[in-house]
Scaffold this motif. Structure first.
Motif, PDB file in Angstrom:
ATOM      1  N   GLU A   1     -16.073  28.674  -9.615  1.00  0.00           N
ATOM      2  CA  GLU A   1     -14.739  29.164  -9.949  1.00  0.00           C
ATOM      3  C   GLU A   1     -14.431  28.864 -11.416  1.00  0.00           C
ATOM      4  OE1 GLU A   1     -10.123  29.144  -8.337  1.00  0.00           O
ATOM      5  OE2 GLU A   1     -11.728  28.365  -7.055  1.00  0.00           O
ATOM      6  N   ILE A   2     -14.875  29.762 -12.269  1.00  0.00           N
ATOM      7  CA  ILE A   2     -14.628  29.723 -13.710  1.00  0.00           C
ATOM      8  C   ILE A   2     -14.022  31.074 -14.064  1.00  0.00           C
ATOM      9  CG2 ILE A   2     -15.651  29.502 -16.012  1.00  0.00           C
ATOM     10  CD1 ILE A   2     -17.984  27.973 -14.642  1.00  0.00           C
ATOM     11  N   PHE A   3     -12.813  31.079 -14.602  1.00  0.00           N
ATOM     12  CA  PHE A   3     -12.158  32.366 -14.824  1.00  0.00           C
ATOM     13  C   PHE A   3     -11.234  32.308 -16.039  1.00  0.00           C
ATOM     14  CE2 PHE A   3      -9.553  29.877 -11.958  1.00  0.00           C
ATOM     15  CZ  PHE A   3      -8.239  30.083 -12.373  1.00  0.00           C
ATOM     16  N   TYR A   4     -10.975  33.472 -16.582  1.00  0.00           N
ATOM     17  CA  TYR A   4     -10.145  33.624 -17.787  1.00  0.00           C
ATOM     18  C   TYR A   4      -8.784  34.164 -17.373  1.00  0.00           C
ATOM     19  CZ  TYR A   4      -8.899  35.260 -22.530  1.00  0.00           C
ATOM     20  OH  TYR A   4      -8.284  35.488 -23.738  1.00  0.00           O
TER      21      TYR A   4
ATOM     22  N   GLY B   1       1.731  30.117 -20.599  1.00  0.00           N
ATOM     23  CA  GLY B   1       1.667  31.391 -21.298  1.00  0.00           C
ATOM     24  C   GLY B   1       0.483  31.548 -22.220  1.00  0.00           C
ATOM     25  N   LYS B   2      -0.244  30.461 -22.482  1.00  0.00           N
ATOM     26  CA  LYS B   2      -1.385  30.542 -23.400  1.00  0.00           C
ATOM     27  C   LYS B   2      -2.638  31.002 -22.652  1.00  0.00           C
ATOM     28  CE  LYS B   2       0.229  26.934 -26.578  1.00  0.00           C
ATOM     29  NZ  LYS B   2       0.426  27.842 -27.713  1.00  0.00           N
ATOM     30  N   PRO B   3      -3.413  31.920 -23.228  1.00  0.00           N
ATOM     31  CA  PRO B   3      -4.693  32.295 -22.620  1.00  0.00           C
ATOM     32  C   PRO B   3      -5.613  31.081 -22.519  1.00  0.00           C
ATOM     33  CG  PRO B   3      -4.064  33.871 -24.319  1.00  0.00           C
ATOM     34  CD  PRO B   3      -3.126  32.700 -24.450  1.00  0.00           C
ATOM     35  N   ALA B   4      -6.348  30.992 -21.418  1.00  0.00           N
ATOM     36  CA  ALA B   4      -7.216  29.840 -21.206  1.00  0.00           C
ATOM     37  C   ALA B   4      -8.312  30.183 -20.209  1.00  0.00           C
ATOM     38  CB  ALA B   4      -6.405  28.646 -20.707  1.00  0.00           C
ATOM     39  N   ILE B   5      -9.410  29.465 -20.328  1.00  0.00           N
ATOM     40  CA  ILE B   5     -10.514  29.570 -19.375  1.00  0.00           C
ATOM     41  C   ILE B   5     -10.425  28.366 -18.446  1.00  0.00           C
ATOM     42  CG2 ILE B   5     -13.016  29.663 -19.092  1.00  0.00           C
ATOM     43  CD1 ILE B   5     -12.998  30.612 -22.142  1.00  0.00           C
ATOM     44  N   PHE B   6     -10.361  28.634 -17.155  1.00  0.00           N
ATOM     45  CA  PHE B   6     -10.228  27.569 -16.162  1.00  0.00           C
ATOM     46  C   PHE B   6     -11.580  27.240 -15.548  1.00  0.00           C
ATOM     47  CE2 PHE B   6      -6.045  29.232 -16.649  1.00  0.00           C
ATOM     48  CZ  PHE B   6      -5.164  28.204 -16.331  1.00  0.00           C
ATOM     49  N   VAL B   7     -11.849  25.951 -15.417  1.00  0.00           N
ATOM     50  CA  VAL B   7     -13.026  25.457 -14.710  1.00  0.00           C
ATOM     51  C   VAL B   7     -12.502  24.595 -13.563  1.00  0.00           C
ATOM     52  CG1 VAL B   7     -15.138  24.073 -14.845  1.00  0.00           C
ATOM     53  CG2 VAL B   7     -14.414  25.456 -16.819  1.00  0.00           C
ATOM     54  N   ARG B   8     -12.649  25.085 -12.327  1.00  0.00           N
ATOM     55  CA  ARG B   8     -12.064  24.363 -11.198  1.00  0.00           C
ATOM     56  C   ARG B   8     -13.100  23.478 -10.507  1.00  0.00           C
ATOM     57  NH1 ARG B   8      -7.399  24.807  -9.176  1.00  0.00           N
ATOM     58  NH2 ARG B   8      -7.039  26.993  -9.767  1.00  0.00           N
TER      59      ARG B   8
ATOM     60  N   SER C   1     -22.262  28.159 -20.737  1.00  0.00           N
ATOM     61  CA  SER C   1     -22.702  29.541 -20.890  1.00  0.00           C
ATOM     62  C   SER C   1     -21.696  30.507 -20.270  1.00  0.00           C
ATOM     63  CB  SER C   1     -24.079  29.718 -20.244  1.00  0.00           C
ATOM     64  OG  SER C   1     -24.500  31.065 -20.311  1.00  0.00           O
ATOM     65  N   LYS C   2     -21.175  30.163 -19.100  1.00  0.00           N
ATOM     66  CA  LYS C   2     -20.199  31.020 -18.434  1.00  0.00           C
ATOM     67  C   LYS C   2     -18.869  31.024 -19.181  1.00  0.00           C
ATOM     68  CE  LYS C   2     -22.279  30.585 -13.852  1.00  0.00           C
ATOM     69  NZ  LYS C   2     -22.664  32.024 -13.787  1.00  0.00           N
ATOM     70  N   ILE C   3     -18.488  29.893 -19.747  1.00  0.00           N
ATOM     71  CA  ILE C   3     -17.259  29.816 -20.543  1.00  0.00           C
ATOM     72  C   ILE C   3     -17.362  30.735 -21.760  1.00  0.00           C
ATOM     73  CG2 ILE C   3     -15.949  28.281 -22.088  1.00  0.00           C
ATOM     74  CD1 ILE C   3     -16.473  26.038 -20.031  1.00  0.00           C
ATOM     75  N   LYS C   4     -18.522  30.761 -22.389  1.00  0.00           N
ATOM     76  CA  LYS C   4     -18.715  31.550 -23.599  1.00  0.00           C
ATOM     77  C   LYS C   4     -18.683  33.056 -23.356  1.00  0.00           C
ATOM     78  CE  LYS C   4     -21.171  28.289 -26.570  1.00  0.00           C
ATOM     79  NZ  LYS C   4     -22.400  28.038 -27.362  1.00  0.00           N
ATOM     80  N   GLU C   5     -18.672  33.468 -22.101  1.00  0.00           N
ATOM     81  CA  GLU C   5     -18.554  34.886 -21.789  1.00  0.00           C
ATOM     82  C   GLU C   5     -17.157  35.423 -22.098  1.00  0.00           C
ATOM     83  OE1 GLU C   5     -19.567  35.349 -17.708  1.00  0.00           O
ATOM     84  OE2 GLU C   5     -21.662  34.666 -17.963  1.00  0.00           O
ATOM     85  N   HIS C   6     -16.202  34.513 -22.320  1.00  0.00           N
ATOM     86  CA  HIS C   6     -14.804  34.908 -22.501  1.00  0.00           C
ATOM     87  C   HIS C   6     -14.336  34.657 -23.936  1.00  0.00           C
ATOM     88  CE1 HIS C   6     -14.635  35.277 -18.164  1.00  0.00           C
ATOM     89  NE2 HIS C   6     -15.113  34.048 -18.057  1.00  0.00           N
TER      90      HIS C   6
ATOM     91  N   CYS D   1     -12.099  33.194 -25.778  1.00  0.00           N
ATOM     92  CA  CYS D   1     -11.009  32.218 -25.815  1.00  0.00           C
ATOM     93  C   CYS D   1     -11.576  30.844 -26.130  1.00  0.00           C
ATOM     94  CB  CYS D   1     -10.293  32.209 -24.467  1.00  0.00           C
ATOM     95  SG  CYS D   1      -8.913  31.062 -24.349  1.00  0.00           S
ATOM     96  N   LYS D   2     -10.814  30.030 -26.852  1.00  0.00           N
ATOM     97  CA  LYS D   2     -11.258  28.693 -27.227  1.00  0.00           C
ATOM     98  C   LYS D   2     -10.422  27.577 -26.580  1.00  0.00           C
ATOM     99  CE  LYS D   2     -14.853  29.039 -30.027  1.00  0.00           C
ATOM    100  NZ  LYS D   2     -16.115  28.291 -29.817  1.00  0.00           N
ATOM    101  N   ARG D   3      -9.704  27.922 -25.523  1.00  0.00           N
ATOM    102  CA  ARG D   3      -8.948  26.907 -24.772  1.00  0.00           C
ATOM    103  C   ARG D   3      -9.541  26.825 -23.366  1.00  0.00           C
ATOM    104  NH1 ARG D   3      -3.695  24.575 -25.118  1.00  0.00           N
ATOM    105  NH2 ARG D   3      -3.465  25.812 -27.039  1.00  0.00           N
ATOM    106  N   VAL D   4      -9.957  25.619 -22.975  1.00  0.00           N
ATOM    107  CA  VAL D   4     -10.542  25.402 -21.653  1.00  0.00           C
ATOM    108  C   VAL D   4      -9.691  24.396 -20.894  1.00  0.00           C
ATOM    109  CG1 VAL D   4     -12.512  24.433 -20.401  1.00  0.00           C
ATOM    110  CG2 VAL D   4     -12.904  25.977 -22.321  1.00  0.00           C
ATOM    111  N   ILE D   5      -9.431  24.701 -19.631  1.00  0.00           N
ATOM    112  CA  ILE D   5      -8.661  23.815 -18.782  1.00  0.00           C
ATOM    113  C   ILE D   5      -9.540  23.338 -17.632  1.00  0.00           C
ATOM    114  CG2 ILE D   5      -6.637  23.582 -17.290  1.00  0.00           C
ATOM    115  CD1 ILE D   5      -5.288  25.740 -19.003  1.00  0.00           C
ATOM    116  N   LEU D   6      -9.781  22.027 -17.596  1.00  0.00           N
ATOM    117  CA  LEU D   6     -10.528  21.412 -16.504  1.00  0.00           C
ATOM    118  C   LEU D   6      -9.520  21.067 -15.418  1.00  0.00           C
ATOM    119  CD1 LEU D   6     -12.809  19.036 -18.618  1.00  0.00           C
ATOM    120  CD2 LEU D   6     -13.275  21.382 -17.889  1.00  0.00           C
ATOM    121  N   THR D   7      -9.643  21.726 -14.281  1.00  0.00           N
ATOM    122  CA  THR D   7      -8.658  21.573 -13.222  1.00  0.00           C
ATOM    123  C   THR D   7      -9.368  21.258 -11.915  1.00  0.00           C
ATOM    124  OG1 THR D   7      -6.707  22.621 -12.223  1.00  0.00           O
ATOM    125  CG2 THR D   7      -8.577  24.068 -12.740  1.00  0.00           C
ATOM    126  N   GLY D   8      -8.626  21.260 -10.801  1.00  0.00           N
ATOM    127  CA  GLY D   8      -9.254  20.882  -9.559  1.00  0.00           C
ATOM    128  C   GLY D   8      -8.496  21.382  -8.357  1.00  0.00           C
ATOM    129  N   GLY D   9      -8.615  20.581  -7.270  1.00  0.00           N
ATOM    130  CA  GLY D   9      -9.142  19.241  -7.124  1.00  0.00           C
ATOM    131  C   GLY D   9      -8.632  18.245  -8.156  1.00  0.00           C
TER     132      GLY D   9
END
Length: 248
Positions: free
Chosen positions: A11-14, A24-31, A84-89, A91-99
């Motif tokens: 579950e990695i999504f933009y 409101g800020k664009p971000a890539i989520f890593v759950r 690698s999957k993050i770089k498909e998007h 955007c330079k903001r990543v959110i480590l979430t969960g869990g």
């Protein structure tokens, strides 16, 4: 590291950040999968509400709902593949979430270092019960701390760790988001803010709800409380835009 599984993939999504300081800020989520708490209203219970566990959930009486088979809801993946999957998007903001991401701090430190070296802004969403290690903390830009109240159905012993509260309250990287279900929840928030010397400008109050109608109903009185005490109001913007869906 163990990530939540979405459509057979990690579950990695933009999308956009829907809550809190960066709303409101664009971000890539890593759950990440796994959590050390069991909030009764959690909307990502597929990261912890495993079969044969005793935890209650508001969906228990909903037709078709059942606890999750752990092996079917987790993907194991290394940091290089996540990057690698993050770089498909774009955007330079990543959110480590969960869990609860900090349950996998060792693995996430490797990922965070790769992201840091590549110029990413890194947010961590945490329930505020686990303390970041110095090497992890040094490469994180922002902590979105969401301490749990009694409305989560977690015991005080589980949800309130004094040394961790003190760590985050002293960090200029931290903001505190409290999920409010009822006006009486504000007594707990006030006590915690006073006990741990949290500045009102770092406090965000968010209505509990998984649909626009429920959020709007609580919004009316919650905004007035924020105005009175100098707190920030945060909605759940992604719910209004996309509904209660995954991967958006």
């Amino acid at each position: 590291m163990k990530l939540a599984k979405l459509n057979g993939r990690p579950e990695i999504f933009y999308s956009i950040q829907g809550e809190g300081k960066s709303m409101g800020k664009p971000a890539i989520f890593v759950r990440t999968s796994l959590c050390n708490l069991h909030c009764v209203w959690c909307d990502t219970d597929y990261t912890w509400n495993w079969e044969k566990t005793p935890f209650k959930h508001v969906n228990d009486n909903k037709a078709g709902y059942s606890k999750y088979k752990k092996e079917e809801w987790i993907v194991e993946i290394d940091a290089d593949e996540v990057l690698s999957k993050i770089k498909e998007h774009p955007c330079k903001r990543v959110i480590l979430t969960g869990g609860e991401p900090l349950m996998q701090q060792k693995e996430l430190t490797i990922l965070a270092q790769l992201l840091h070296d590549d110029g990413y802004f890194i947010e961590v969403e945490t329930n505020g019960t686990l303390k970041p290690a110095p090497d992890f903390d040094s490469i994180i830009n922002q902590y979105n701390v969401s301490p749990k109240l009694s409305n989560s159905d977690n015991s005080v012993q589980l949800r309130e760790k004094e040394d961790v509260y003190k760590f985050f309250s002293k960090s200029d990287k931290s903001s505190f988001k409290f999920v409010i279900d009822d006006p009486k929840d504000l007594d707990e928030v006030t006590n915690l803010i006073s006990k741990y010397n949290i500045h009102p400008s770092d406090v965000y109050l968010m209505p509990q709800g998984t649909n626009g109608a429920a959020l709007n109903q609580k919004q009316q009185w919650l905004i007035e409380i924020c105005k009175k005490h100098g707190y920030n109001y945060t909605d759940r913007l992604h719910i209004h835009i996309y509904g209660d869906k995954r991967g958006v």
